[in-house]
Design an enzyme around this catalytic site. Structure first.
Site, short mmCIF file in Angstrom:
data_model
loop_
_atom_site.label_atom_id
_atom_site.label_comp_id
_atom_site.label_asym_id
_atom_site.label_seq_id
_atom_site.Cartn_x
_atom_site.Cartn_y
_atom_site.Cartn_z
N ASP A 108 51.77 68.25 66.31
CA ASP A 108 52.87 69.20 66.29
C ASP A 108 53.03 69.93 67.62
O ASP A 108 52.17 69.84 68.51
CB ASP A 108 52.70 70.21 65.14
CG ASP A 108 51.25 70.69 64.97
OD1 ASP A 108 50.45 70.52 65.91
OD2 ASP A 108 50.92 71.23 63.91
N ASN A 123 47.06 78.90 54.35
CA ASN A 123 47.97 78.68 53.22
C ASN A 123 47.97 77.21 52.76
O ASN A 123 48.81 76.81 51.96
CB ASN A 123 49.39 79.12 53.56
CG ASN A 123 50.02 78.32 54.72
OD1 ASN A 123 49.38 77.41 55.25
ND2 ASN A 123 51.23 78.65 55.09
N HIS A 177 48.45 74.56 54.75
CA HIS A 177 49.30 73.63 55.50
C HIS A 177 48.44 72.62 56.27
O HIS A 177 47.30 72.89 56.62
CB HIS A 177 50.30 74.36 56.41
CG HIS A 177 49.73 75.00 57.65
ND1 HIS A 177 50.27 76.14 58.21
CD2 HIS A 177 48.68 74.68 58.46
CE1 HIS A 177 49.60 76.46 59.30
NE2 HIS A 177 48.62 75.59 59.48
N GLU A 205 54.33 73.27 55.94
CA GLU A 205 54.06 74.48 55.18
C GLU A 205 54.21 74.21 53.68
O GLU A 205 54.79 73.18 53.28
CB GLU A 205 55.06 75.57 55.62
CG GLU A 205 54.97 75.96 57.09
CD GLU A 205 53.78 76.90 57.40
OE1 GLU A 205 52.71 76.76 56.77
OE2 GLU A 205 53.93 77.74 58.30
C1 F6R Z 1 47.52 72.41 64.75
C2 F6R Z 1 47.84 72.24 63.34
C3 F6R Z 1 47.56 73.31 62.35
C4 F6R Z 1 46.13 73.85 62.43
C5 F6R Z 1 45.90 74.92 61.37
C6 F6R Z 1 44.54 75.56 61.53
O1 F6R Z 1 47.88 71.26 65.51
O2 F6R Z 1 48.34 71.23 63.02
O3 F6R Z 1 47.79 72.80 61.06
O4 F6R Z 1 45.23 72.80 62.26
O5 F6R Z 1 46.87 75.91 61.47
O6 F6R Z 1 44.49 76.26 62.73
P1 F6R Z 1 43.11 76.88 63.26
O7 F6R Z 1 42.24 75.74 63.61
O8 F6R Z 1 43.51 77.66 64.50
O9 F6R Z 1 42.56 77.73 62.18
#
Ligand code: F6R
Length: 250
Positions: free
Chosen positions: A76, A145, A147, A152
């Site tokens: 992403d 959450n 995701h 989301e």
């Molecule tokens: C990032 C991504 C997100 C993160 C998730 C956890 O490329 O795809 O889904 O993996 O938000 O983020 P952290 O590791 O910062 O807790």
């Protein structure tokens, strides 16, 4: 030491702490890359993979691992941020991995956050993945959450690479990387759940107490659009690597 269990279709590796979780993840990556030097990797950003990337950099520097023929697709990118913006995911990947290993930069793909025609560039991203014969090994983190990538809650199982609106709690979670919450982009480009599930092998890493609800709902509940990571139960080769805190509700 790690405890290994199977919850439904998913293999769960419970490590003592986040450092060990990163080590386990890096070992899986190294094994796959060594077996198939022209492997196609799916990569993630955020806090979780930073330690794992440090391990891969160490192995590369020691000569135990080569990325010369590896191709990668990131999950992403924030909409509106150019690759030289310090909070863009392109910048993150260069700084935390690509600048320190022997990968060809032209083989590292990140969704384009600045395209004038995002629908067209999302389609092209999907086509590039197909042209590379798909992702062999996909790394995932998980949002508090539930995701995965920026899919989301509410994202359909069949979703593909597209522009999405970020939820308020994702914006709050990610505000720590910006000097001000108002600077966090409200939209992003993300691979879809359908895109992710086509990877041949998936490794999700979750560490810290703020992931325990998302982890237990992903593994213990039925696959449901409210918790996008629960759709990973539909994948035949998915491993969760978690630390004690993130696994405390399993
Ligand atoms: C990032 C991504 C997100 C993160 C998730 C956890 O490329 O795809 O889904 O993996 O938000 O983020 P952290 O590791 O910062 O807790």
């Amino acid at each position: 030491m790690a405890e290994i269990k199977k919850i439904g279709t998913i293999k769960v590796i419970i490590c003592d702490d986040s450092k060990n979780a990163a080590k386990h993840g890096a070992e899986i990556f190294a094994e796959v890359i060594n077996k198939k030097p022209d492997v196609v990797l799916g990569l993630a950003t955020g806090s979780t993979p930073v330690e794992l990337y440090k391990e891969l950099i160490r192995m590369n520097k020691e000569g135990a691992l080569s990325f010369k023929r590896v191709k990668s697709f990131n999950l992403d990118e924030y909409l509106g941020l150019t690759g030289d913006h310090p909070q863009s995911y392109r910048y993150f990947m260069n700084k935390n991995l690509f600048d320190h290993i022997d990968i060809e930069k032209s083989n590292t793909l990140v969704p384009d956050g600045t395209s004038k025609k995002p629908e067209v560039s999302c389609k092209q991203y999907e086509e590039s993945i197909k042209k590379a014969n798909g992702v062999d090994l996909q790394l995932l983190g998980i949002g508090s959450n539930g995701h995965i990538a920026f899919n989301e809650p509410g994202s359909p199982l069949t979703s593909r690479t597209r522009v999405v609106d970020l939820k308020e709690n994702t914006i709050n979670d990610n505000a720590r990387f910006f000097s001000n919450k108002s600077e966090v982009p409200k939209k992003a480009v993300t691979m879809g759940i359908g895109t992710i599930l086509e990877a041949k092998k998936i490794v999700l890493i979750a560490t810290g107490a703020n992931k325990k609800n998302a982890v237990s709902k992903s593994l213990n509940g039925k696959p449901d659009t409210d918790i996008p990571a629960s759709f990973l139960q539909n994948h035949p080769d998915c491993t969760f690597i978690v630390d004690k805190e993130a696994s405390s509700q399993l």
